[in-house]
Scaffold this motif. Structure first.
Motif, PDB file in Angstrom:
ATOM      1  N   ILE A 121      -5.855  -6.043  17.163  1.00  0.00           N
ATOM      2  CA  ILE A 121      -4.453  -6.444  17.041  1.00  0.00           C
ATOM      3  C   ILE A 121      -3.612  -5.203  16.841  1.00  0.00           C
ATOM      4  O   ILE A 121      -3.976  -4.286  16.121  1.00  0.00           O
ATOM      5  N   SER A 122      -2.460  -5.156  17.465  1.00  0.00           N
ATOM      6  CA  SER A 122      -1.637  -3.952  17.446  1.00  0.00           C
ATOM      7  C   SER A 122      -1.097  -3.663  16.070  1.00  0.00           C
ATOM      8  O   SER A 122      -1.010  -4.532  15.202  1.00  0.00           O
ATOM      9  N   LEU A 123      -0.726  -2.394  15.867  1.00  0.00           N
ATOM     10  CA  LEU A 123      -0.117  -1.978  14.617  1.00  0.00           C
ATOM     11  C   LEU A 123       1.181  -2.735  14.377  1.00  0.00           C
ATOM     12  O   LEU A 123       1.562  -2.993  13.232  1.00  0.00           O
ATOM     13  N   ALA A 124       1.891  -3.079  15.428  1.00  0.00           N
ATOM     14  CA  ALA A 124       3.129  -3.840  15.268  1.00  0.00           C
ATOM     15  C   ALA A 124       2.823  -5.189  14.619  1.00  0.00           C
ATOM     16  O   ALA A 124       3.522  -5.634  13.718  1.00  0.00           O
ATOM     17  N   GLN A 125       1.754  -5.846  15.055  1.00  0.00           N
ATOM     18  CA  GLN A 125       1.394  -7.138  14.500  1.00  0.00           C
ATOM     19  C   GLN A 125       0.858  -7.022  13.078  1.00  0.00           C
ATOM     20  O   GLN A 125       0.799  -8.000  12.350  1.00  0.00           O
ATOM     21  N   ALA A 126       0.467  -5.813  12.688  1.00  0.00           N
ATOM     22  CA  ALA A 126      -0.039  -5.596  11.332  1.00  0.00           C
ATOM     23  C   ALA A 126       1.084  -5.276  10.360  1.00  0.00           C
ATOM     24  O   ALA A 126       0.824  -4.893   9.226  1.00  0.00           O
ATOM     25  N   GLY A 127       2.337  -5.406  10.773  1.00  0.00           N
ATOM     26  CA  GLY A 127       3.439  -5.292   9.818  1.00  0.00           C
ATOM     27  C   GLY A 127       4.453  -4.211  10.095  1.00  0.00           C
ATOM     28  O   GLY A 127       5.392  -4.050   9.316  1.00  0.00           O
ATOM     29  N   VAL A 168       9.704   5.909  18.084  1.00  0.00           N
ATOM     30  CA  VAL A 168      10.675   6.815  18.689  1.00  0.00           C
ATOM     31  C   VAL A 168      10.296   8.255  18.335  1.00  0.00           C
ATOM     32  O   VAL A 168      10.186   8.611  17.152  1.00  0.00           O
ATOM     33  N   VAL A 169      10.103   9.075  19.365  1.00  0.00           N
ATOM     34  CA  VAL A 169       9.668  10.456  19.195  1.00  0.00           C
ATOM     35  C   VAL A 169      10.757  11.391  19.713  1.00  0.00           C
ATOM     36  O   VAL A 169      11.088  11.359  20.905  1.00  0.00           O
ATOM     37  N   TYR A 170      11.324  12.218  18.832  1.00  0.00           N
ATOM     38  CA  TYR A 170      12.280  13.251  19.240  1.00  0.00           C
ATOM     39  C   TYR A 170      11.508  14.508  19.621  1.00  0.00           C
ATOM     40  O   TYR A 170      10.675  14.994  18.853  1.00  0.00           O
ATOM     41  N   VAL A 171      11.793  15.028  20.807  1.00  0.00           N
ATOM     42  CA  VAL A 171      11.053  16.175  21.320  1.00  0.00           C
ATOM     43  C   VAL A 171      11.970  16.972  22.236  1.00  0.00           C
ATOM     44  O   VAL A 171      13.014  16.472  22.677  1.00  0.00           O
ATOM     45  N   TYR A 172      11.627  18.215  22.517  1.00  0.00           N
ATOM     46  CA  TYR A 172      12.412  19.052  23.424  1.00  0.00           C
ATOM     47  C   TYR A 172      12.303  18.524  24.851  1.00  0.00           C
ATOM     48  O   TYR A 172      11.319  17.891  25.250  1.00  0.00           O
ATOM     49  N   LYS A 190       2.428   8.476  26.510  1.00  0.00           N
ATOM     50  CA  LYS A 190       3.038   7.145  26.363  1.00  0.00           C
ATOM     51  C   LYS A 190       2.109   6.060  26.917  1.00  0.00           C
ATOM     52  O   LYS A 190       1.819   5.060  26.244  1.00  0.00           O
ATOM     53  N   ALA A 191       1.636   6.260  28.140  1.00  0.00           N
ATOM     54  CA  ALA A 191       0.805   5.249  28.790  1.00  0.00           C
ATOM     55  C   ALA A 191      -0.499   5.021  28.031  1.00  0.00           C
ATOM     56  O   ALA A 191      -0.912   3.874  27.799  1.00  0.00           O
ATOM     57  N   GLU A 192      -1.148   6.107  27.611  1.00  0.00           N
ATOM     58  CA  GLU A 192      -2.450   5.979  26.953  1.00  0.00           C
ATOM     59  C   GLU A 192      -2.324   5.428  25.538  1.00  0.00           C
ATOM     60  O   GLU A 192      -3.156   4.622  25.095  1.00  0.00           O
ATOM     61  N   GLU A 241       5.575   0.139  22.001  1.00  0.00           N
ATOM     62  CA  GLU A 241       6.294   0.935  22.994  1.00  0.00           C
ATOM     63  C   GLU A 241       6.591   2.310  22.396  1.00  0.00           C
ATOM     64  O   GLU A 241       7.122   2.405  21.287  1.00  0.00           O
ATOM     65  N   VAL A 242       6.264   3.352  23.121  1.00  0.00           N
ATOM     66  CA  VAL A 242       6.614   4.717  22.718  1.00  0.00           C
ATOM     67  C   VAL A 242       7.836   5.156  23.511  1.00  0.00           C
ATOM     68  O   VAL A 242       7.842   5.089  24.741  1.00  0.00           O
ATOM     69  N   GLU A 243       8.861   5.594  22.809  1.00  0.00           N
ATOM     70  CA  GLU A 243      10.062   6.108  23.461  1.00  0.00           C
ATOM     71  C   GLU A 243      10.235   7.585  23.114  1.00  0.00           C
ATOM     72  O   GLU A 243      10.484   7.933  21.962  1.00  0.00           O
ATOM     73  N   PHE A 244      10.075   8.435  24.117  1.00  0.00           N
ATOM     74  CA  PHE A 244      10.349   9.860  23.931  1.00  0.00           C
ATOM     75  C   PHE A 244      11.830  10.105  24.169  1.00  0.00           C
ATOM     76  O   PHE A 244      12.375   9.727  25.215  1.00  0.00           O
TER      77      PHE A 244
END
Length: 342
Positions: free
Chosen positions: A19-25, A31-35, A48-50, A59-62
């Protein structure tokens, strides 16, 4: 005891059923801030895909709308204005003093990020590990071997100010770019607190343009606008035409690190992301995408790196406590000089 047993059973069920971390609470978005180059040139899409594949429902948002120092300034401004959506920040070693000043990130340990044990102790630049290393390299000049012959190259910082190099160098803004900032610190290493401005006065005629970040500068360089640019000693691994130029036989040490923003609502997900960032699977992508050395000592380098990746004979770096004490003044003085010429 019954409540504790129920918690253990719930955690076990989460792990057993995937079960995903989101479902665990926690939330469903990280959200990842990066150059910007990490998104446009680097391994962001693969990560992101992996990571999303391993964590269903996440969902990972760079977010990479500018160079490293621009993204750090954005993070600080958002926090001071009431809050930031960022969970994770990815930046460079010289971001540590400002991060400490504003208390941006949480300390981390191997229990938080197990893959930290794979990182050489020589790469740890923050004793509290609020920013943990994920890649490293050396800032040097890079030249176009189709436009400059070896005998035509400057060998020292002093050589670089000679008239034959007028308008032949592209650099990055030290206020917004980690690469430009490192180049400024490199000149301070060589000319000192009192002499670096005099050196820059002599260097100004050599500079064609000052770009906000590495990506913009490198694009102009590869388009042939100038035969030299401030970049990395490993660039020949990306394209053999572009070769490192080691002034004074040196390269300025640069280490990139990632940290978890204190205000995050996703601490567990953020720790899992950093652990994945340090995994062999991701780390072995960095030479081909970031053109940088991986931090994980178990990650294998591509075969061609044995000949194309240059480690400077004299790696140099100013102590971070010295940078913390003087950086604001250095940047103000530098900016005044490049804008007014005095």
């Amino acid at each position: 005891m019954l409540r504790r047993a129920a918690v253990v059973l719930l955690i076990g069920s989460v792990l057993a059923w995937g079960i995903s971390l989101a479902q665990a609470g926690e939330g469903s978005k990280l959200v990842v801030y990066v150059y910007d180059s990490f998104v446009s040139w680097g391994p962001a899409k693969f990560i992101k895909a992996e990571f999303e594949k391993r964590n269903p429902g996440i969902e990972v948002e760079f977010v990479g709308t500018g160079p490293s120092r621009t993204m750090l300034a954005r993070l600080v401004q958002e926090i001071q204005s009431g809050g930031t959506p960022a969970d994770v920040f990815m930046g460079e070693i010289n971001d540590v003093p400002k991060a400490k000043q504003f208390g941006l990130f949480v300390p981390l340990s191997e229990s938080d990020v197990p893959n930290l044990k794979t990182v050489s102790k020589t790469l740890f630049f923050d004793p509290e590990r609020t920013l943990i290393p994920y890649e490293h390299g050396f800032i040097t000049l890079v030249y176009d071997s189709e436009k400059l012959k070896p005998e035509e190259l400057p060998k020292t910082f002093a050589d670089l100010t000679k008239p034959q190099y007028q308008k032949k160098l592209i650099i990055q803004d030290a206020r917004t770019s980690s690469v430009g900032h490192a180049f400024l610190l490199w000149t301070i290493f060589n000319y000192g607190n009192l002499g670096y401005l005099d050196y820059w006065k002599q260097l100004l005629p050599t500079i064609l343009t000052i770009q906000p970040g590495w990506s913009a500068a490198y694009k102009l360089f590869t388009k042939g606008e100038a035969p030299m640019v401030v970049s990395f000693s490993t660039d020949a691994c990306f394209d053999a035409r572009y070769k490192p130029l080691l002034l004074n036989d040196q390269g300025y040490r640069t280490i990139f690190g990632a940290g978890i923003v204190k205000s995050t609502d996703n601490p567990r997900l953020s720790r899992a992301f950093l652990d994945f960032l340090l995994s062999v699977e991701v780390q072995e992508k960095l030479p081909d995408t970031e053109v940088m050395f991986p931090a994980n000592s178990s990650a294998k380098l591509p075969e061609q790196w044995r000949t194309c990746a240059v480690i400077p004979p004299k790696p140099v770096m100013l102590p971070l406590d010295l940078v913390a004490e003087n950086d604001d003044r250095w940047l103000d003085e530098w900016a005044r000089l490049v804008v007014t010429g005095r």
